[in-house]
Motif scaffolding. Structure first.
Motif, mmCIF file in Angstrom:
data_model
loop_
_atom_site.group_PDB
_atom_site.id
_atom_site.type_symbol
_atom_site.label_atom_id
_atom_site.label_comp_id
_atom_site.label_asym_id
_atom_site.label_seq_id
_atom_site.Cartn_x
_atom_site.Cartn_y
_atom_site.Cartn_z
ATOM 1 N N ALA A 85 0.971 -1.047 -0.004
ATOM 2 C CA ALA A 85 0.055 -0.005 0.114
ATOM 3 C C ALA A 85 1.029 1.104 0.103
ATOM 4 O O ALA A 85 0.476 2.266 -0.470
ATOM 5 C CB ALA A 85 -0.756 0.077 1.196
ATOM 6 N N ALA A 86 2.002 1.123 0.451
ATOM 7 C CA ALA A 86 2.718 2.575 0.733
ATOM 8 C C ALA A 86 3.735 2.658 -0.610
ATOM 9 O O ALA A 86 3.789 3.961 -1.199
ATOM 10 C CB ALA A 86 3.832 2.131 1.656
ATOM 11 N N ILE A 87 3.890 1.711 -1.589
ATOM 12 C CA ILE A 87 4.324 1.810 -2.667
ATOM 13 C C ILE A 87 3.363 2.350 -3.882
ATOM 14 O O ILE A 87 3.482 3.380 -4.275
ATOM 15 C CB ILE A 87 4.739 0.400 -3.546
ATOM 16 C CG1 ILE A 87 5.915 -0.157 -2.645
ATOM 17 C CG2 ILE A 87 4.985 0.642 -4.995
ATOM 18 C CD1 ILE A 87 6.325 -1.477 -2.981
ATOM 19 N N SER A 88 1.929 1.900 -3.743
ATOM 20 C CA SER A 88 0.917 2.480 -4.542
ATOM 21 C C SER A 88 -0.460 1.759 -4.098
ATOM 22 O O SER A 88 -0.362 0.748 -3.609
ATOM 23 C CB SER A 88 1.263 2.026 -6.030
ATOM 24 O OG SER A 88 0.076 2.463 -6.760
ATOM 25 N N LYS A 89 -1.202 2.782 -3.810
ATOM 26 C CA LYS A 89 -2.749 2.219 -3.669
ATOM 27 C C LYS A 89 -3.432 1.441 -4.590
ATOM 28 O O LYS A 89 -4.219 0.503 -4.244
ATOM 29 C CB LYS A 89 -3.692 3.393 -3.153
ATOM 30 C CG LYS A 89 -4.085 4.158 -4.383
ATOM 31 C CD LYS A 89 -5.196 5.252 -3.886
ATOM 32 C CE LYS A 89 -5.498 6.124 -4.975
ATOM 33 N NZ LYS A 89 -6.647 5.611 -5.978
ATOM 34 N N TRP A 90 -2.558 1.551 -5.642
ATOM 35 C CA TRP A 90 -3.197 0.517 -6.856
ATOM 36 C C TRP A 90 -2.987 -1.027 -6.380
ATOM 37 O O TRP A 90 -3.613 -1.891 -7.011
ATOM 38 C CB TRP A 90 -2.881 1.002 -8.229
ATOM 39 C CG TRP A 90 -3.250 2.180 -8.829
ATOM 40 C CD1 TRP A 90 -2.433 3.274 -8.578
ATOM 41 C CD2 TRP A 90 -4.452 2.303 -9.141
ATOM 42 N NE1 TRP A 90 -3.295 4.358 -9.209
ATOM 43 C CE2 TRP A 90 -4.709 3.943 -9.235
ATOM 44 C CE3 TRP A 90 -5.662 1.737 -9.260
ATOM 45 C CZ2 TRP A 90 -5.806 4.279 -9.912
ATOM 46 C CZ3 TRP A 90 -6.852 2.306 -9.639
ATOM 47 C CH2 TRP A 90 -6.858 3.563 -9.971
ATOM 48 N N ILE A 91 -1.680 -1.225 -5.637
ATOM 49 C CA ILE A 91 -1.569 -2.595 -5.384
ATOM 50 C C ILE A 91 -2.442 -3.225 -4.534
ATOM 51 O O ILE A 91 -3.116 -4.204 -4.962
ATOM 52 C CB ILE A 91 -0.160 -2.784 -4.757
ATOM 53 C CG1 ILE A 91 1.000 -2.158 -5.802
ATOM 54 C CG2 ILE A 91 0.169 -4.108 -4.545
ATOM 55 C CD1 ILE A 91 2.298 -2.137 -5.168
#
Lengths: 331, 199, 206
Positions: C154-160
């Protein structure tokens, strides 16, 4: 022998060492991380929360696991009990296998430590261990009369005389059953309590079981689900952000709100302070004991471990394809 | 002091089991055999107190419900399972319990098949419901072996394989998470509960 | 006759239970209550099977002084001591019985399963290969679901996490529904075969 061939034949014990380090180090060096809350968890939270303060509604927690999967299931059990205790929701516990009995008592003891005013038989009741042969008679019997079907609690008291039973007669009142299991035990509740009496059923499962349950979430046969340590971490967060939230505006917790879930996070390593997405400080009651943030601390290590597994798979595949290419060139 | 000793015992036994990762050794074998014995021994008093006393001893000997002697005798027949000539007698208690299957047929048909079928036939109002419909039908047809998987039909059932691969991938991802979580639990116990290094 | 009578009992009781499920009447309820009280009286004896089996396996090992027979002594001793402590001092909190459970059974059982974390990591490195397009899709779905579950994803991208949820809610749901419906039909068919006396393996061999 090139580097990749050497790596391919590496002693498995070096891999074990890396695994151990990837778990130990993040646990020893704690850091704050955000927990993304999924719908199955939020739905279960909302369902339980809708019983807050109601005399004629109660939750039944069924413990269908042994100590082997406690790491995943225990934090969710404690979180759900904490939610019930914070919001004055009647809660019952039951198990049908001997190894689950002490785990059930342990979860209750750990959760209730912080609530000295709670009384067994008034706010909560442990039905205790019932032999597996009584599963069907009790599950079906509770559809008519809970007190008649269960008879006695873990302390040997006749439950029909207990104050907590006031207003609780059958599944219309004991309106939510949550089964904690490392197996498909919840389907017995769906098959008998839901099909026959329309009881609401939810699951707290080990992550291994989680993907298989999605069709039952969509069909409404499960009103919600907590999936492994992640599910427990999500529920811990929800209880912190809503049920256990305290400030001048909300002295006794606040209602669930999807916007607040998205924006608020609880830094587990700090005390009494929480931050929202804009970085402004929000006062909460977050002086969290370890037991109420255990899953979230574990999820830090889980982050590193998942990256490790992905790196292992990628490295293994690079080695495989390079070796394959080399073999093809030679032949 | 007792808590320290208790935790020490638990930690030592935990390490005995972990020692298997290095190689098979006497400490691991000791722990493994101890676990089997304690687990079985643990069930005996609980079953005696929670099942034998309330359902056999009390109704027959204290309440005079002598009819229950018959099922108790049927239960005793389990013991013959391990005899060479009389093992067939142990079929009676099994058969008595197996009768409940009559109730299971209609109820499991309802919960595992009918409700799922009904939810597979919801109106297709967006791309996701369309994908779910195609996936479910193609997988069901993939497992239908009475018609050869050739031509257009074969191509359609092939879609089912791709859906299943994504499903298995999701299960695999979750399985990794589950296994890691169990190890995290043990490490939290040693580092946190025993050594007090996690706050 | 050694098989026929138990089979008749299963079929007879089975059909009575079908009737009980569909026909609510006093007779039906009385039948069910009778079955429950008899089942309860039969149930405690099933544990004898486990005890006998363990004693026979390990007793024989000790008697024959088979390799590593000493460990069988540990198993039987542990069984007797644990059971005895339950009978002698009770099974409530604070008793030696629960001490044994909390400090011996619980940690070992949990640790035994945690070994799987090491094995799955080793398998990830040595066995999980993207040998075909299907296997590649499986691994990619696994990567997304794995990263979608943990905070770092989630920290990398909310899309994950959102893509992971989509995988679980759509293609995974379709796959599991297809499989579950097949399994459900299979289970119902097996139950029917038991009910009609076609499936008899649960009665053991002659």
């Amino acid at each position: 022998m090139n580097l990749f061939e050497k790596m391919k034949n590496i002693d498995r014990r070096y891999i074990y060492l890396v695994v151990a380090l990837c778990i130990i180090i993040p646990l020893l060096i704690p850091f704050n991380s955000r927990t993304y809350v999924t719908d199955p968890t939020a739905n279960l939270y909302k369902k339980i929360d809708s019983f807050a303060g109601k005399e004629d509604k109660a939750v039944l927690l069924s413990f269908s696991h042994d100590a082997s999967t406690m790491a995943e299931l225990f934090p969710m059990e404690v979180s759900i009990l904490r939610h019930c205790f914070e919001r004055n929701i009647k809660v019952f516990t039951i198990c049908f296998s001997p190894p689950a009995a002490p785990l059930m008592a342990y979860a209750l003891n750990v959760a209730k430590e912080d609530y000295p005013n709670l009384k067994s038989g008034v706010n909560y009741c442990n039905f205790g261990y019932k032999p597996a042969g009584l599963f069907l008679p009790i599950v079906l019997g509770m559809g008519d009369d809970v007190a008649e079907a269960v008879q006695t609690d873990a302390d040997g008291r006749k439950i029909k005389n207990l104050e907590i039973l006031k207003g609780i007669r059958n599944y219309d009142d004991l309106n939510l059953i949550i089964d904690f299991a490392a197996s498909a035990a919840v389907f017995s509740w769906i098959t008998y309590a839901r099909v026959r009496f329309g009881a609401n059923v939810a699951a707290g499962v080990t992550a291994v079981m989680a993907a298989d349950n999605y069709p039952y979430l969509q069909s409404g046969q499960l009103v919600g689900m907590l999936s492994g340590l992640k599910g427990a971490a999500e529920y811990e967060k929800l209880v912190d952000v809503f049920a256990a939230y305290e400030d001048t505006e909300y002295p006794n917790g606040r209602e669930f709100s999807p916007e607040v879930v998205k924006d608020t996070w609880v830094p587990i390593m700090s005390k009494k302070i929480s931050y929202d997405s804009q970085g402004s400080v929000v006062q909460t009651n977050v002086d969290l004991p370890y037991k109420f943030k255990q899953a979230r601390i574990g999820m830090n290590a889980q982050s590193i471990a998942h990256i490790m597994i992905i790196v292992f798979i990628i490295l293994g595949n690079i080695g495989y394809f390079l070796t394959k290419k080399k073999t093809a060139e030679v032949s | 002091m007792l808590e320290f000793i208790s935790n020490l015992v638990a930690v030592l036994l935990t390490l005995f089991i972990f020692s298997f990762l290095y190689k098979d050794n006497p400490f691991y074998r000791f722990a493994e055999h101890l676990l089997v014995g304690v687990s079985m021994g643990y069930a005996i008093p609980l079953v005696y107190i929670n099942a034998f006393i309330p359902f056999v001893y009390r109704p027959i000997f204290l309440e005079g419900n002598f009819w229950l002697i018959i099922p108790s005798c049927i239960g005793i027949l389990y013991i013959f399972r391990f005899t060479r000539n009389l093992s067939w007698l142990s079929r009676y208690p099994i058969a008595f319990g197996m009768g409940i299957v009559g109730m299971g047929v209609p109820m499991s048909m309802h919960s595992s098949v009918l409700v799922q079928m009904r939810n597979a036939m919801l109106p297709i109002d967006n791309i996701n419901t369309l994908l779910i419909f195609i996936g479910t039908v193609s997988i069901l047809l993939y497992f239908y072996f009475s018609k050869p998987h050739k031509g257009l039909y074969g191509k359609f059932t092939n879609i089912g394989i791709w859906f299943m691969m994504v499903g298995f991938g999701a299960s695999f991802g979750y399985t990794v998470m589950a296994r890691i979580s169990l190890l995290i639990g043990r490490v939290q116990f040693i580092l946190g509960d025993f050594l007090g290094l996690i706050k | 006759m050694k098989r026929q009578i138990p089979l008749i009992i299963v079929i007879g009781l089975g059909f009575l239970f079908v009737a009980h499920t569909f026909i609510p009447s006093k007779t039906s309820v009385d039948f069910y209550d009778w079955w429950v009280s008899w089942s309860k009286a039969i149930s405690p004896f099933a544990v004898v099977l486990g005890i006998l089996s363990l004693f026979m396996v390990h007793g024989t090992k000790i008697q024959r002084k088979a390799p590593n027979w000493q460990y069988s002594v540990v198993t039987l001793l542990a069984l007797v001591v644990t059971a005895f402590s339950g009978f002698a001092w009770g099974t409530n909190e604070g008793t030696p019985f629960l001490w044994l459970f909390a400090n011996v059974q619980m940690p070992m059982s949990a640790t035994m399963f945690s070994l799987l974390a090491f094995y799955i990591a080793s398998a990830a490195y040595k066995a999980f290969r993207a040998k075909s397009p299907q296997a590649t899709v499986l691994l990619l779905a696994a990567f997304i679901v794995m990263m979608g579950q943990v905070p770092i994803g989630a920290a990398i991208s909310k899309w994950i996490p959102e893509t992971a949820q989509w995988i679980l809610n759509v293609p995974n749901l379709a796959a599991k529904r297809g499989i579950a419906t097949g399994v459900g039909l299979g289970m119902t068919a097996t139950s029917l075969k038991i009910l009609l006396g076609i499936e008899r393996t649960y009665l053991g061999s002659d």
